[in-house]
Design an enzyme around this catalytic site. Structure first.
Site, PDB file in Angstrom:
ATOM      1  N   TYR A  17       0.794  -1.355  -0.068  1.00 40.10           N
ATOM      2  CA  TYR A  17      -0.126  -0.041   0.227  1.00 40.10           C
ATOM      3  C   TYR A  17       1.074   1.317   0.142  1.00 40.10           C
ATOM      4  CZ  TYR A  17      -3.020   3.560   1.988  1.00 40.10           C
ATOM      5  OH  TYR A  17      -3.772   4.687   2.109  1.00 40.10           O
ATOM      6  N   GLU A  39     -11.634   5.218   5.091  1.00 35.18           N
ATOM      7  CA  GLU A  39     -10.961   6.037   6.405  1.00 35.18           C
ATOM      8  C   GLU A  39     -11.978   6.509   7.431  1.00 35.18           C
ATOM      9  OE1 GLU A  39      -8.029   7.045   6.552  1.00 35.18           O
ATOM     10  OE2 GLU A  39      -7.080   7.075   4.685  1.00 35.18           O
ATOM     11  N   TRP A  47      -5.193   1.013  10.398  1.00 34.29           N
ATOM     12  CA  TRP A  47      -5.495   0.932   9.038  1.00 34.29           C
ATOM     13  C   TRP A  47      -5.319  -0.690   8.348  1.00 34.29           C
ATOM     14  CZ3 TRP A  47      -8.204   3.369   5.656  1.00 34.29           C
ATOM     15  CH2 TRP A  47      -7.652   3.132   4.384  1.00 34.29           C
TER      16      TRP A  47
END
Length: 189
Positions: A17, A39, A47
């Site tokens: 990522y 988000e 995350w």
């Protein structure tokens, strides 16, 4: 070996990522909506948890199509709350549907969500020069301003910290550490 930001070193999914997506200026409305949705569901979680569930979200949420998500009814939201592949939080599921509707309103007003969100940075990334992870803020006066505007427009789960994470993810700010190979690559673009 190329030096990377410290935060991504704990997992291969993070590294991938970081190397391919994080901080790359993003101007595709559907991808911007994807990051806004993800988000929002990340609030209170890592995350990495969200990245692990990203493909499940893609399937459950019609490939992050805001037009389709805006039409989700109570039955569809109940289905989502039964889906073990995503984060099953009633407020976050409801917010995703609400935010799809607000997203479409912004598109109608500004032509694209991209025009709206990038106008806050004059349509060009802010390049920061942080040397350590401790230097990177969780939010800024600008993320406060964007958050306030989005809340006024009826968006949910768009607090300043979430908005700053969105800005980082979508390349509105380049918060790669100066020692990271991606900082220079993205600054040159």
């Amino acid at each position: 070996m190329e030096k990377r930001c410290d935060w991504c070193l704990s997992h291969d999914l993070y590294i991938d990522y970081h190397d391919k997506e994080w901080g790359v200026p993003l101007h595709d409305d559907q991808k911007l909506f994807e990051f806004l949705l993800l988000e929002g569901v990340q609030a209170g979680l890592s995350w990495l948890t969200v990245l692990r569930k990203r493909e499940n979200y893609r399937l459950a949420y019609d490939n992050f199509d805001p037009v389709k998500i805006a039409t989700y009814d109570e039955a569809k939201m109940q289905d989502l709350l039964q889906n073990a592949g995503i984060i099953r939080n009633r407020l976050k599921v409801a917010a995703s549907v609400n935010n799809a509707k607000r997203f479409l309103e912004v598109q109608k007003e500004f032509g694209t969500f991209d025009n709206y969100i990038w106008s806050f940075v004059d349509h060009k990334p802010i390049v920061n020069h942080f040397e350590t992870l401790a230097d990177v803020p969780a939010k800024t006066a600008l993320s406060d301003k964007i958050s306030k505007d989005m809340k006024k427009r009826g968006f949910k789960f768009v607090g300043s910290t979430i908005i700053y994470a969105h800005m980082q993810a979508t390349g509105m700010v380049n918060d790669h550490l100066t020692s990271c190979f991606r900082h220079a690559e993205l600054t040159e673009k």
